[in-house]
Design a protein around this motif. Structure first.
Motif, PDB file in Angstrom:
ATOM      1  N   ALA A   6     -14.739  10.899   7.731  1.00 31.20           N
ATOM      2  CA  ALA A   6     -15.561  10.734   9.377  1.00 31.20           C
ATOM      3  C   ALA A   6     -15.401   9.475   9.777  1.00 31.20           C
ATOM      4  CB  ALA A   6     -16.782  11.408   8.980  1.00 31.20           C
ATOM      5  N   GLU A   7     -15.769   8.274   8.811  1.00 32.59           N
ATOM      6  CA  GLU A   7     -15.715   7.113   9.597  1.00 32.59           C
ATOM      7  C   GLU A   7     -14.351   6.511  10.001  1.00 32.59           C
ATOM      8  OE1 GLU A   7     -18.609   5.228  10.206  1.00 32.59           O
ATOM      9  OE2 GLU A   7     -19.628   7.000   9.496  1.00 32.59           O
ATOM     10  N   TRP A   8     -13.502   6.863   9.384  1.00 29.34           N
ATOM     11  CA  TRP A   8     -11.992   6.437   9.811  1.00 29.34           C
ATOM     12  C   TRP A   8     -11.744   7.218  10.926  1.00 29.34           C
ATOM     13  CZ3 TRP A   8      -8.269   3.554  10.455  1.00 29.34           C
ATOM     14  CH2 TRP A   8      -6.997   3.832  10.753  1.00 29.34           C
ATOM     15  N   VAL A   9     -12.182   8.336  11.344  1.00 29.28           N
ATOM     16  CA  VAL A   9     -11.763   9.058  12.747  1.00 29.28           C
ATOM     17  C   VAL A   9     -12.364   8.632  13.539  1.00 29.28           C
ATOM     18  CG1 VAL A   9     -12.053  11.227  13.721  1.00 29.28           C
ATOM     19  CG2 VAL A   9     -11.205  11.386  11.238  1.00 29.28           C
ATOM     20  N   LYS A  10     -13.649   8.181  13.411  1.00 26.12           N
ATOM     21  CA  LYS A  10     -14.555   7.529  14.556  1.00 26.12           C
ATOM     22  C   LYS A  10     -13.796   5.955  14.677  1.00 26.12           C
ATOM     23  CE  LYS A  10     -18.572   7.779  12.545  1.00 26.12           C
ATOM     24  NZ  LYS A  10     -19.968   7.517  12.419  1.00 26.12           N
ATOM     25  N   LEU A  11     -13.382   5.350  13.657  1.00 27.06           N
ATOM     26  CA  LEU A  11     -12.971   3.932  14.112  1.00 27.06           C
ATOM     27  C   LEU A  11     -11.635   4.191  14.718  1.00 27.06           C
ATOM     28  CD1 LEU A  11     -13.380   1.180  13.426  1.00 27.06           C
ATOM     29  CD2 LEU A  11     -12.264   1.363  11.675  1.00 27.06           C
ATOM     30  N   SER A  16     -11.320   0.262  21.734  1.00 24.20           N
ATOM     31  CA  SER A  16     -11.692  -0.989  21.429  1.00 24.20           C
ATOM     32  C   SER A  16     -11.386  -1.319  19.953  1.00 24.20           C
ATOM     33  CB  SER A  16     -13.215  -1.039  21.398  1.00 24.20           C
ATOM     34  OG  SER A  16     -13.884  -0.076  20.525  1.00 24.20           O
ATOM     35  N   THR A  17     -11.070  -0.564  18.941  1.00 25.80           N
ATOM     36  CA  THR A  17     -10.510  -0.660  17.708  1.00 25.80           C
ATOM     37  C   THR A  17      -9.088  -1.240  17.765  1.00 25.80           C
ATOM     38  OG1 THR A  17     -11.832   0.953  16.354  1.00 25.80           O
ATOM     39  CG2 THR A  17      -9.848   0.005  15.277  1.00 25.80           C
ATOM     40  N   TRP A  18      -8.368  -0.507  18.437  1.00 20.65           N
ATOM     41  CA  TRP A  18      -6.823  -0.994  18.757  1.00 20.65           C
ATOM     42  C   TRP A  18      -6.841  -2.277  19.497  1.00 20.65           C
ATOM     43  CZ3 TRP A  18      -4.197   1.090  15.160  1.00 20.65           C
ATOM     44  CH2 TRP A  18      -4.719   2.505  14.524  1.00 20.65           C
ATOM     45  N   TYR A  19      -7.659  -2.220  20.662  1.00 21.92           N
ATOM     46  CA  TYR A  19      -7.801  -3.726  21.397  1.00 21.92           C
ATOM     47  C   TYR A  19      -8.119  -4.964  20.613  1.00 21.92           C
ATOM     48  CZ  TYR A  19      -7.665  -0.750  25.317  1.00 21.92           C
ATOM     49  OH  TYR A  19      -7.453   0.185  26.475  1.00 21.92           O
ATOM     50  N   THR A  20      -8.863  -4.646  19.645  1.00 21.66           N
ATOM     51  CA  THR A  20      -9.331  -5.754  18.763  1.00 21.66           C
ATOM     52  C   THR A  20      -8.422  -6.172  17.760  1.00 21.66           C
ATOM     53  OG1 THR A  20     -11.497  -4.942  19.032  1.00 21.66           O
ATOM     54  CG2 THR A  20     -11.135  -6.563  17.198  1.00 21.66           C
ATOM     55  N   VAL A  26      -1.734 -10.791  18.498  1.00 21.16           N
ATOM     56  CA  VAL A  26      -1.416 -11.483  19.495  1.00 21.16           C
ATOM     57  C   VAL A  26      -1.889 -13.159  19.654  1.00 21.16           C
ATOM     58  CG1 VAL A  26      -1.102 -11.726  22.224  1.00 21.16           C
ATOM     59  CG2 VAL A  26      -0.797  -9.510  20.845  1.00 21.16           C
ATOM     60  N   LEU A  27      -2.975 -13.117  19.526  1.00 16.79           N
ATOM     61  CA  LEU A  27      -3.767 -14.273  19.419  1.00 16.79           C
ATOM     62  C   LEU A  27      -3.257 -15.170  18.212  1.00 16.79           C
ATOM     63  CD1 LEU A  27      -5.830 -16.094  21.144  1.00 16.79           C
ATOM     64  CD2 LEU A  27      -7.576 -15.146  19.721  1.00 16.79           C
ATOM     65  N   GLY A  28      -3.427 -14.569  17.079  1.00 19.86           N
ATOM     66  CA  GLY A  28      -3.158 -15.108  15.848  1.00 19.86           C
ATOM     67  C   GLY A  28      -1.767 -15.779  15.915  1.00 19.86           C
ATOM     68  N   LEU A  29      -0.553 -14.802  16.348  1.00 11.53           N
ATOM     69  CA  LEU A  29       0.507 -15.446  16.358  1.00 11.53           C
ATOM     70  C   LEU A  29       0.670 -16.309  17.486  1.00 11.53           C
ATOM     71  CD1 LEU A  29       2.579 -11.889  15.201  1.00 11.53           C
ATOM     72  CD2 LEU A  29       1.601 -14.060  13.777  1.00 11.53           C
ATOM     73  N   GLY A  30       0.084 -16.326  18.395  1.00 12.89           N
ATOM     74  CA  GLY A  30       0.176 -17.107  19.606  1.00 12.89           C
ATOM     75  C   GLY A  30      -0.212 -18.454  19.077  1.00 12.89           C
ATOM     76  N   ILE A  31      -1.384 -18.624  18.759  1.00 15.03           N
ATOM     77  CA  ILE A  31      -1.954 -19.944  18.105  1.00 15.03           C
ATOM     78  C   ILE A  31      -0.864 -20.473  17.197  1.00 15.03           C
ATOM     79  CG2 ILE A  31      -3.905 -20.911  16.508  1.00 15.03           C
ATOM     80  CD1 ILE A  31      -5.628 -19.004  18.139  1.00 15.03           C
ATOM     81  N   THR A  32      -0.481 -19.569  16.148  1.00 13.70           N
ATOM     82  CA  THR A  32       0.577 -20.242  15.386  1.00 13.70           C
ATOM     83  C   THR A  32       1.752 -20.596  15.814  1.00 13.70           C
ATOM     84  OG1 THR A  32      -0.164 -18.499  13.627  1.00 13.70           O
ATOM     85  CG2 THR A  32       2.191 -19.553  13.387  1.00 13.70           C
ATOM     86  N   THR A  33       2.284 -20.322  16.951  1.00 14.54           N
ATOM     87  CA  THR A  33       3.486 -20.489  17.489  1.00 14.54           C
ATOM     88  C   THR A  33       3.193 -22.014  18.346  1.00 14.54           C
ATOM     89  OG1 THR A  33       4.140 -18.308  18.232  1.00 14.54           O
ATOM     90  CG2 THR A  33       5.071 -20.056  19.438  1.00 14.54           C
ATOM     91  N   LEU A  34       1.796 -21.959  18.930  1.00  7.43           N
ATOM     92  CA  LEU A  34       1.517 -23.302  19.810  1.00  7.43           C
ATOM     93  C   LEU A  34       1.382 -24.347  18.797  1.00  7.43           C
ATOM     94  CD1 LEU A  34      -0.876 -21.955  22.300  1.00  7.43           C
ATOM     95  CD2 LEU A  34       1.351 -22.881  22.883  1.00  7.43           C
ATOM     96  N   GLY A  72     -14.354 -10.281  12.305  1.00  4.99           N
ATOM     97  CA  GLY A  72     -15.881 -10.425  12.342  1.00  4.99           C
ATOM     98  C   GLY A  72     -16.333  -9.343  13.291  1.00  4.99           C
ATOM     99  N   VAL A  73     -15.864  -9.378  14.692  1.00  2.23           N
ATOM    100  CA  VAL A  73     -16.081  -8.592  15.912  1.00  2.23           C
ATOM    101  C   VAL A  73     -15.949  -7.163  15.247  1.00  2.23           C
ATOM    102  CG1 VAL A  73     -15.759  -7.919  18.074  1.00  2.23           C
ATOM    103  CG2 VAL A  73     -15.950 -10.296  17.415  1.00  2.23           C
ATOM    104  N   LEU A  74     -14.767  -6.927  14.686  1.00  2.00           N
ATOM    105  CA  LEU A  74     -14.584  -5.583  14.397  1.00  2.00           C
ATOM    106  C   LEU A  74     -15.400  -4.934  13.214  1.00  2.00           C
ATOM    107  CD1 LEU A  74     -12.392  -3.276  14.635  1.00  2.00           C
ATOM    108  CD2 LEU A  74     -11.281  -4.293  12.531  1.00  2.00           C
TER     109      LEU A  74
END
Length: 254
Positions: A6-11, A16-20, A26-34, A72-74
């Motif tokens: 049930a918790e997995w279905v809700k998540l 917002s889960t997939w956005y996070t 994207v942010l992690g790899l972008g920072i790595t590249t920079l 952490g936000v997730l």
């Protein structure tokens, strides 16, 4: 198993889960590249001693500093989103055993954060080493001593942060308060660590972004020479916070 399902279905049903998770990658790899794109100048302007201590693995995994806030936000939202909307009452009506409910949320959060964090760590390492190699800067491979354990440890570190965030969310029941506390733990306390008395220095050995973060390096840090013990200490601290979350979640009203 029904509670976990049930918790997995809700998540997974929340956008917002997939956005996070998308932001994490994207942010992690972008920072790595920079950050890695400027390593050529940094390496060749370094002193011989700094070159001898050059750690390409640790450099490419520094994206964890931002990634831990995203996971952490997730972890926080898995709990606080239901309190914010009032749906926690519906959830408790369907699953009145609060310990089982919070255990299911904790397991789902840990598995999702571990999978996403591990994916990010491997991708950041491979991307970072490719950027270094393109600049003729010494790079590493997964088969080099200590590299694979650093990457695996990075995923375990991020899953610990997600579980810590979930515990804070369950205790505070508010996204803003839990996130502010998490930011204080991972950034404010390490910034002020030099002001702490000597008897507290042992605690800092397992603190996020301090002792526990030594797991990301392949060259030992003299201040934290036992990174896996430090990471284990972080997990013990996280479990203590989670135990407090279980206690208050069972004792107080919604």
């Amino acid at each position: 198993m029904n509670a976990i399902r049930a918790e997995w279905v809700k998540l997974r049903s929340l956008r917002s889960t997939w956005y996070t998770l998308g932001t994490l990658l994207v942010l992690g790899l972008g920072i790595t590249t920079l950050t890695m794109s400027s390593m050529h100048r940094q390496y060749f302007e370094a002193s011989p001693a700094d070159r001898a201590a050059w750690d390409p693995t640790g450099q490419s995994l520094k994206t964890y500093i931002v990634a831990q806030l995203v996971v952490g936000v997730l972890g926080i939202l898995i709990v606080t989103s239901e309190f914010a909307t009032g749906l926690i009452q519906t959830t408790l009506a369907a699953n009145p055993r609060r310990s089982r409910l919070l255990a299911a949320k904790s397991l789902v959060a840990t598995v999702v954060a571990a999978a996403a964090g591990q994916l990010l760590m491997f991708a950041a390492f491979l991307l970072g080493q490719a950027v270094l190699a393109a600049q003729d800067v010494p790079s590493a491979s997964l088969g080099d001593p200590g590299v694979f354990s650093a990457v695996i440890g990075g995923g375990l570190y991020l899953s610990a942060i997600a579980l810590l965030a979930l515990g804070l969310g369950a205790i505070m029941r508010a996204t803003a308060g839990a996130l502010a506390t998490l930011v204080g733990i991972v950034f404010l306390v390490p910034a002020l660590s030099g002001l702490f008395p000597s008897w507290l220095h042992g605690v800092l050995a397992c603190w996020p972004t301090l002792g526990a973060a030594a797991i990301f390096n392949t060259i030992p840090d003299p201040a934290y020479p036992h990174p896996w013990l430090n990471l284990g200490g972080l997990w013990l601290g996280v479990l203590a916070v989670l135990a407090a979350a279980f206690f208050v979640f069972r004792k107080r009203d919604v």
